[in-house]
Design a protein around this motif. Structure first.
Motif: not given
Length: 144
Positions: A22-23, A64, A68, A91
């Protein structure tokens, strides 16, 4: 009767799925992988694939940024079923489901879901299983 995950001829294509960090780098990779998968799908015309790539980029960036959780990946899934391309990004922050909000005029962000709404034929979000949420978008494919 035993069920299999094999695609049915003419109605379903083998799905694509991948876990990503998650970047910002994971979000960029999501778009690159989606573009490559879409390139190999003859039932997805170029224009639809371009819109899909933009949708993947936005949904992955949102995962992301807003979804995150350190140490937990997000999942990108692509699937063609019965004339529809479905994009799902899952997510691990189920909290608030995304909803379009009017951005302030001087805001530097907050317009992503406007883009999703403009490009997708349908989109939405669903909670679960805990602690996950899935944001999805669908694009209708032209009839052959």
């Amino acid at each position: 009767m035993k069920q299999t995950n094999a695609p049915q001829v003419g109605t379903r294509t083998a799905p694509f799925g991948v876990l990503l960090s998650p970047t910002p780098r994971g979000a960029r990779l999501a778009r690159l992988l989606a573009v490559e998968w879409l390139r190999t799908r003859p039932e997805v015309p170029y224009r639809v694939a371009e819109d899909a790539a933009q949708l993947v980029a936005e949904l992955a960036a949102n995962a992301a940024t807003h979804g995150r959780v350190a140490g937990r990946s997000f999942r990108l899934a692509l699937l063609v079923v019965e004339g529809v391309l479905r994009i799902e990004v899952t997510d691990t922050r189920a909290g608030d489901l995304p909803r379009r909000r009017p951005p302030s005029l001087d805001a530097e962000s907050g317009r992503g879901l406007l883009l999703v709404e403009a490009l997708a034929d349908r989109w939405g979000a669903a909670p679960g299983p805990a602690p996950q949420k899935t944001v999805w978008a669908e694009l209708d494919l032209p009839l052959s």
